[in-house]
Design an enzyme around this catalytic site. Structure first.
Site, PDB file in Angstrom:
ATOM      1  N   ASP A  28       0.781  -1.316  -0.050  1.00  0.00           N
ATOM      2  CA  ASP A  28       0.064   0.213   0.056  1.00  0.00           C
ATOM      3  C   ASP A  28       1.224   1.063  -0.003  1.00  0.00           C
ATOM      4  O   ASP A  28       1.984   1.208   0.674  1.00  0.00           O
ATOM      5  CB  ASP A  28      -0.862  -0.108   1.204  1.00  0.00           C
ATOM      6  CG  ASP A  28      -1.904   1.155   1.083  1.00  0.00           C
ATOM      7  OD1 ASP A  28      -2.283   1.402   0.126  1.00  0.00           O
ATOM      8  OD2 ASP A  28      -2.533   1.129   2.162  1.00  0.00           O
ATOM      9  N   ASN A  75     -10.407  -3.160  -6.224  1.00  0.00           N
ATOM     10  CA  ASN A  75      -9.581  -2.137  -7.198  1.00  0.00           C
ATOM     11  C   ASN A  75     -10.392  -2.044  -8.492  1.00  0.00           C
ATOM     12  O   ASN A  75      -9.973  -0.990  -9.324  1.00  0.00           O
ATOM     13  CB  ASN A  75      -8.333  -2.671  -7.249  1.00  0.00           C
ATOM     14  CG  ASN A  75      -7.556  -2.555  -5.842  1.00  0.00           C
ATOM     15  OD1 ASN A  75      -6.446  -3.310  -5.724  1.00  0.00           O
ATOM     16  ND2 ASN A  75      -7.779  -1.443  -5.252  1.00  0.00           N
TER      17      ASN A  75
HETATM   18  C1  FPP Z   1      -2.008   0.109  -3.369  1.00  0.00           C
HETATM   19  O1  FPP Z   1      -1.537   1.502  -3.453  1.00  0.00           O
HETATM   20  C2  FPP Z   1      -1.344  -0.645  -4.500  1.00  0.00           C
HETATM   21  C3  FPP Z   1      -2.340  -1.237  -5.640  1.00  0.00           C
HETATM   22  C4  FPP Z   1      -3.635  -1.217  -5.494  1.00  0.00           C
HETATM   23  C5  FPP Z   1      -1.778  -2.029  -6.672  1.00  0.00           C
HETATM   24  C6  FPP Z   1      -0.311  -2.609  -6.128  1.00  0.00           C
HETATM   25  C7  FPP Z   1       0.396  -2.865  -7.623  1.00  0.00           C
HETATM   26  C8  FPP Z   1       1.747  -2.802  -7.884  1.00  0.00           C
HETATM   27  C9  FPP Z   1       2.829  -2.567  -6.747  1.00  0.00           C
HETATM   28  C10 FPP Z   1       2.206  -2.807  -9.313  1.00  0.00           C
HETATM   29  C11 FPP Z   1       1.750  -4.236  -9.996  1.00  0.00           C
HETATM   30  C12 FPP Z   1       1.950  -5.525  -9.367  1.00  0.00           C
HETATM   31  C13 FPP Z   1       2.860  -6.511  -9.808  1.00  0.00           C
HETATM   32  C14 FPP Z   1       2.742  -7.604  -8.921  1.00  0.00           C
HETATM   33  C15 FPP Z   1       3.773  -6.268 -10.799  1.00  0.00           C
HETATM   34  P1  FPP Z   1      -2.634   2.716  -3.649  1.00  0.00           P
HETATM   35  O2  FPP Z   1      -2.695   3.141  -4.989  1.00  0.00           O
HETATM   36  O3  FPP Z   1      -3.843   2.227  -2.606  1.00  0.00           O
HETATM   37  O4  FPP Z   1      -1.950   3.811  -2.790  1.00  0.00           O
HETATM   38  P2  FPP Z   1      -2.435   4.858  -1.874  1.00  0.00           P
HETATM   39  O5  FPP Z   1      -3.156   4.110  -0.579  1.00  0.00           O
HETATM   40  O6  FPP Z   1      -1.304   5.676  -1.306  1.00  0.00           O
HETATM   41  O7  FPP Z   1      -3.513   5.549  -2.771  1.00  0.00           O
END
Ligand code: FPP
Length: 248
Positions: A21, A69
């Protein structure tokens, strides 16, 4: 930096689950689009997979895309899917070299056809790999996984294969996407929130929880080693007393 050779192998969690996250906030802090955060997050994925394999973790489960998501802006979902596809295409050789099997938990049939096809190809080509299993949780939700498991058990009961009174925790475990795998020993969440967010709800019953303020794009080798070292210092009692564990 802590050297990996300092780690006592007996204190390495066999299974680490990770809620990645903080990508969006990492990008916003730098006045960059959210996707830049996800992109930097892919480099963290590479670093964490490499380190986990290096220190002897047998299962690593990454929460890459939740059932919730799908509700994000279309452009962000599209960007995440593109990153996922590129990651899978670029990592196959490294996975084979490092004997890493790729597996997927969640409703992968909901993924776009091009991503699904690469995913299934990498899963198939790494099926024989034994040193570490990398589970990507994609279109994954813990409650959704459980209800699918319950449906499978209900079908077995209706078909007369199982007596409803004989249903057990073990049977439910076999109907989950993670069947055949040990439960996580350590659950790490980056980005400062202290929630499970519908991740592996059944499987993390006895996991040690580790929360860090570090946002996912900044979580690399050192941060993983720090989490593993903290885990190694904790005493897991599984409902027993400390004395019982010491055989007193
Ligand atoms: C949460 O951060 C993260 C995600 C919803 C996606 C995670 C994806 C990756 C790390 C890249 C792709 C994955 C792979 C396995 C190649 P957020 O967007 O919710 O962050 P925030 O809480 O700061 O808004």
């Amino acid at each position: 930096m802590q050297e990996t050779s300092e780690f006592d192998i007996r204190l390495i969690p066999s299974h680490i689950a990770l809620i990645m996250d903080g990508n969006g906030r990492w990008a916003e802090e730098r006045r960059r689009p959210r996707l830049a955060g996800h992109k930097a997050g892919v480099d963290s994925v590479r670093a964490v997979v490499e380190t986990a394999r290096e220190i002897g973790v047998r299962y690593l489960t990454l929460y890459a895309f939740s059932t919730e998501n799908w509700q994000r802006p279309r452009a962000e979902v599209k960007g995440l899917m593109a990153l996922l596809r590129t990651y899978l295409e670029s990592e196959l050789r490294t996975m084979l070299k490092n004997d890493i099997r790729l597996f997927c938990i969640g409703q992968r049939e909901r993924l776009p056809a091009d991503v699904l096809s690469v995913l299934e190809q990498v899963m198939q080509e790494t099926e024989h790999c034994r040193e570490m299993t990398l589970n990507l949780a994609l279109s994954y939700g813990g409650r959704n996984e459980m209800i699918r498991a319950v449906r499978k058990m209900a079908h077995k009961c209706v078909a007369g294969e199982v007596d409803p009174d004989a249903l057990s925790e073990g049977m439910l475990g076999e109907c989950l996407d993670t069947f055949g795998q040990p439960d996580p020993d350590l659950l790490i969440r980056t980005g400062g929130e202290h929630r499970l967010s519908n991740f592996l709800l059944w499987q993390v019953s006895y996991a040690e929880l580790y929360f860090t303020e570090t946002k996912w794009p900044d979580f690399r080798k050192y941060q993983l080693l720090e989490a593993v070292a903290t885990y190694g210092r904790r005493q897991r009692r599984f409902g027993k007393t400390g004395a019982q564990l010491l055989g007193r």
